[in-house]
Design a protein around this motif. Structure first.
Motif, PDB file in Angstrom:
ATOM      1  N   TYR A  54       0.821  -1.205   0.000  1.00 22.07           N
ATOM      2  CA  TYR A  54       0.000   0.000   0.000  1.00 22.07           C
ATOM      3  C   TYR A  54       0.859   1.261   0.000  1.00 22.07           C
ATOM      4  N   ALA A  55       1.958   1.225   0.739  1.00 20.63           N
ATOM      5  CA  ALA A  55       2.847   2.384   0.762  1.00 20.63           C
ATOM      6  C   ALA A  55       3.416   2.652  -0.626  1.00 20.63           C
ATOM      7  N   ALA A  56       3.811   1.597  -1.316  1.00 21.73           N
ATOM      8  CA  ALA A  56       4.345   1.755  -2.669  1.00 21.73           C
ATOM      9  C   ALA A  56       3.266   2.238  -3.625  1.00 21.73           C
ATOM     10  N   ALA A  57       2.041   1.735  -3.445  1.00 26.64           N
ATOM     11  CA  ALA A  57       0.949   2.124  -4.338  1.00 26.64           C
ATOM     12  C   ALA A  57       0.578   3.596  -4.157  1.00 26.64           C
ATOM     13  N   ILE A  58       0.543   4.060  -2.912  1.00 29.19           N
ATOM     14  CA  ILE A  58       0.200   5.465  -2.656  1.00 29.19           C
ATOM     15  C   ILE A  58       1.305   6.379  -3.157  1.00 29.19           C
ATOM     16  N   GLY A  59       2.544   5.982  -2.971  1.00 28.85           N
ATOM     17  CA  GLY A  59       3.669   6.775  -3.447  1.00 28.85           C
ATOM     18  C   GLY A  59       3.891   8.022  -2.612  1.00 28.85           C
ATOM     19  N   GLU A  60       4.614   8.962  -3.195  1.00 31.09           N
ATOM     20  CA  GLU A  60       4.954  10.196  -2.499  1.00 31.09           C
ATOM     21  C   GLU A  60       3.814  11.208  -2.605  1.00 31.09           C
ATOM     22  N   LEU A  61       3.371  11.699  -1.478  1.00 35.14           N
ATOM     23  CA  LEU A  61       2.373  12.769  -1.430  1.00 35.14           C
ATOM     24  C   LEU A  61       2.951  13.933  -0.640  1.00 35.14           C
ATOM     25  N   GLN A  62       2.521  15.131  -0.967  1.00 38.38           N
ATOM     26  CA  GLN A  62       2.942  16.295  -0.183  1.00 38.38           C
ATOM     27  C   GLN A  62       2.070  16.389   1.065  1.00 38.38           C
ATOM     28  N   LEU A  63       2.031  15.289   1.795  1.00 39.63           N
ATOM     29  CA  LEU A  63       1.165  15.143   2.950  1.00 39.63           C
ATOM     30  C   LEU A  63       1.680  13.933   3.729  1.00 39.63           C
ATOM     31  N   PRO A  64       1.819  14.019   5.040  1.00 41.85           N
ATOM     32  CA  PRO A  64       2.285  12.857   5.804  1.00 41.85           C
ATOM     33  C   PRO A  64       1.306  11.693   5.694  1.00 41.85           C
ATOM     34  N   VAL A  65       1.828  10.502   5.461  1.00 46.85           N
ATOM     35  CA  VAL A  65       1.023   9.284   5.414  1.00 46.85           C
ATOM     36  C   VAL A  65       1.540   8.350   6.499  1.00 46.85           C
ATOM     37  N   VAL A  66       0.666   8.000   7.456  1.00 40.90           N
ATOM     38  CA  VAL A  66       1.036   7.172   8.604  1.00 40.90           C
ATOM     39  C   VAL A  66       0.285   5.850   8.503  1.00 40.90           C
ATOM     40  N   PHE A  67       0.991   4.739   8.694  1.00 33.98           N
ATOM     41  CA  PHE A  67       0.365   3.420   8.669  1.00 33.98           C
ATOM     42  C   PHE A  67       0.250   2.879  10.090  1.00 33.98           C
ATOM     43  N   CYS A  68      -0.825   2.128  10.330  1.00 26.82           N
ATOM     44  CA  CYS A  68      -0.988   1.434  11.603  1.00 26.82           C
ATOM     45  C   CYS A  68      -1.653   0.100  11.324  1.00 26.82           C
ATOM     46  N   ASP A  69      -1.653  -0.771  12.301  1.00 21.76           N
ATOM     47  CA  ASP A  69      -2.247  -2.090  12.116  1.00 21.76           C
ATOM     48  C   ASP A  69      -3.764  -1.981  12.019  1.00 21.76           C
ATOM     49  N   GLY A  70      -4.314  -2.722  11.095  1.00 22.19           N
ATOM     50  CA  GLY A  70      -5.761  -2.808  11.001  1.00 22.19           C
ATOM     51  C   GLY A  70      -6.304  -3.820  11.984  1.00 22.19           C
ATOM     52  N   GLY A  71      -7.592  -3.716  12.277  1.00 20.94           N
ATOM     53  CA  GLY A  71      -8.221  -4.664  13.188  1.00 20.94           C
ATOM     54  C   GLY A  71      -8.961  -5.739  12.426  1.00 20.94           C
ATOM     55  N   GLU A  72      -9.633  -6.624  13.154  1.00 20.68           N
ATOM     56  CA  GLU A  72     -10.387  -7.696  12.522  1.00 20.68           C
ATOM     57  C   GLU A  72     -11.628  -7.173  11.829  1.00 20.68           C
ATOM     58  N   THR A  73     -12.108  -6.014  12.240  1.00 24.30           N
ATOM     59  CA  THR A  73     -13.273  -5.380  11.607  1.00 24.30           C
ATOM     60  C   THR A  73     -12.903  -3.963  11.191  1.00 24.30           C
ATOM     61  N   ARG A  74     -13.765  -3.378  10.364  1.00 21.82           N
ATOM     62  CA  ARG A  74     -13.527  -2.004   9.933  1.00 21.82           C
ATOM     63  C   ARG A  74     -13.513  -1.062  11.127  1.00 21.82           C
ATOM     64  N   THR A  75     -14.463  -1.245  12.044  1.00 22.45           N
ATOM     65  CA  THR A  75     -14.530  -0.355  13.201  1.00 22.45           C
ATOM     66  C   THR A  75     -13.290  -0.504  14.086  1.00 22.45           C
ATOM     67  N   ALA A  76     -12.760  -1.721  14.182  1.00 18.41           N
ATOM     68  CA  ALA A  76     -11.536  -1.912  14.955  1.00 18.41           C
ATOM     69  C   ALA A  76     -10.375  -1.170  14.296  1.00 18.41           C
ATOM     70  N   SER A  77     -10.333  -1.182  12.975  1.00 17.37           N
ATOM     71  CA  SER A  77      -9.286  -0.448  12.256  1.00 17.37           C
ATOM     72  C   SER A  77      -9.409   1.052  12.501  1.00 17.37           C
ATOM     73  N   VAL A  78     -10.643   1.554  12.486  1.00 17.61           N
ATOM     74  CA  VAL A  78     -10.860   2.986  12.721  1.00 17.61           C
ATOM     75  C   VAL A  78     -10.432   3.360  14.130  1.00 17.61           C
ATOM     76  N   ARG A  79     -10.737   2.512  15.112  1.00 14.86           N
ATOM     77  CA  ARG A  79     -10.337   2.806  16.490  1.00 14.86           C
ATOM     78  C   ARG A  79      -8.817   2.880  16.605  1.00 14.86           C
ATOM     79  N   ASN A  80      -8.128   1.977  15.946  1.00 15.36           N
ATOM     80  CA  ASN A  80      -6.659   2.005  15.979  1.00 15.36           C
ATOM     81  C   ASN A  80      -6.125   3.311  15.383  1.00 15.36           C
TER      82      ASN A  80
END
Length: 373
Positions: A58-84
């Motif tokens: 995903y980092a390679a696909a997004i590439g360079e943006l003039q905006l910070p991009v931060v990755f974190c672990d996703g959860g088992e559900t969408r809502t868990a990912s949002v909470r993280n």
């Protein structure tokens, strides 16, 4: 106004049969298009919760943006990912957007940010075009679709309120299908604003047609007619109170003739002189807007729709400024498009030639046609 944006990327894409976020789109990928849409001056950073094994892709696909991009672990559900991801937000407001909605526009994002700043939340919605029924056991009952809205993303919220809402949802074991449900359950009713029917979510293989590059064709039309007494002056389907009118076999609407030739040229077809010959009695005195309707039908049969029209009338008199909105409305109706796709302008020839002498009116038109997918 400062907003952090969360783009959950933890789905399995089971129904698509492939990782839809990495599918090619416009020389990039779906996730890259979704992320790049948030390059707005008030967006502080993008947070992408996803499975650790997909982070590099995903980092390679997004590439360079003039905006910070931060990755974190996703959860088992969408809502868990949002909470993280919420734990990494520090702006007053947060927007959550489905990564599989790559056609989101800057206008929709700006509209949502404005509404959220005013009301503390903002959820884009569109009205259904089909009839709506609710299944009830073995039967069903109709619902007034005027009261129904289809929910989209990005959804915008006051960050602190959404954090508190998620904490209470965790305690209750409540599992919402989107963030608006959790916000309205524990905070307040959500504010709705107009979404965009083009802001679709890629879900099943049939949606892949939306990723195909759009084919465009362009065309140019030009026409000129002399003025004479005893004729009606009609331009762009609008009749003018003027002592002279244009001479021609039909109503001699020179602007509409130029528009028709532009469309036919874009389609690779012969011009209106071949399609509507000036020696055919059937077209004597014909309403050019009705002839345009025939050309539009041909355009649709060929699999195209109007992308935009830009046309200019060249004349000394009459002054056209006040009538231009009516011309635009007539063309928008003829093409079945929004008025924003139509531009009509007027100019003079600075007293040169037949037009400058006031004995003729000319028009030029350019069209861009897009292939229907």
């Amino acid at each position: 106004m400062k907003i952090d944006v969360i783009i959950p990327c933890g789905g399995s894409s089971t129904r698509m049969g492939a990782d839809k976020l990495l599918l090619p789109l416009d020389g990039g990928t779906v996730i890259a298009r979704s992320a790049a849409a948030f390059m707005r001056p008030y967006v502080q950073k993008l947070i992408v919760p996803c499975p650790p094994q997909k982070r590099a892709a995903y980092a390679a696909a997004i590439g360079e943006l003039q905006l910070p991009v931060v990755f974190c672990d996703g959860g088992e559900t969408r809502t868990a990912s949002v909470r993280n991801a919420l734990a990494l937000c520090d702006s007053p407001f947060v927007a959550i957007h489905d990564g599989a909605r790559p056609f989101v526009t800057g206008k929709l994002i700006d509209d949502g940010a404005r509404v959220c700043e005013e009301r503390g939340s903002a959820v884009p919605c569109v009205s259904p075009s089909d009839s709506v029924r609710i299944a009830d056991g073995d039967g069903s009952h109709a619902v007034d679709r005027a009261t129904v809205r289809l929910v989209q993303t990005p959804q915008f919220f006051d960050r602190e309120k959404l954090l508190r809402a998620y904490a209470r949802a965790d305690a209750d074991g409540f599992a919402p299908t989107d963030d608006a449900q959790v916000f309205e359950r524990y905070c307040a009713p959500v504010a709705l604003f107009d979404g965009d029917v083009r802001n679709v979510k890629l879900t099943v293989p049939e949606d892949l047609r939306l990723l195909a590059p759009t084919r465009f064709r362009v065309g140019t039309g030009w026409d000129i007619h002399v003025l004479a007494e005893g004729r009606k002056l009609i331009l762009g389907g609008v009749e003018f109170d003027f002592p002279k009118g244009l001479v021609g076999h039909s109503d001699a609407d020179v602007l509409t003739h130029a528009v028709m030739d532009a469309v036919l040229g874009a389609l690779g077809r012969r011009d209106i002189g071949c399609l509507f010959p000036d020696d055919d009695p059937a077209f004597e005195g014909a309403d050019s807007m009705k002839l345009l309707a025939h050309v539009v039908e041909t355009m649709r049969e060929d699999g195209y729709r109007l992308n935009n029209l830009s046309a200019t009338v060249v004349c000394e008199k009459p002054k056209l400024k006040d009538a231009i909105p009516r011309m635009v409305a007539r063309y928008a109706e003829a093409f079945g498009c929004d008025v924003s796709a139509i531009n009509v302008a007027a100019t003079t020839s600075e007293k040169t030639g037949a037009v400058g002498e006031g004995s003729a009116i000319a028009a030029i038109a350019y069209v861009s046609l897009a292939a229907d997918k």
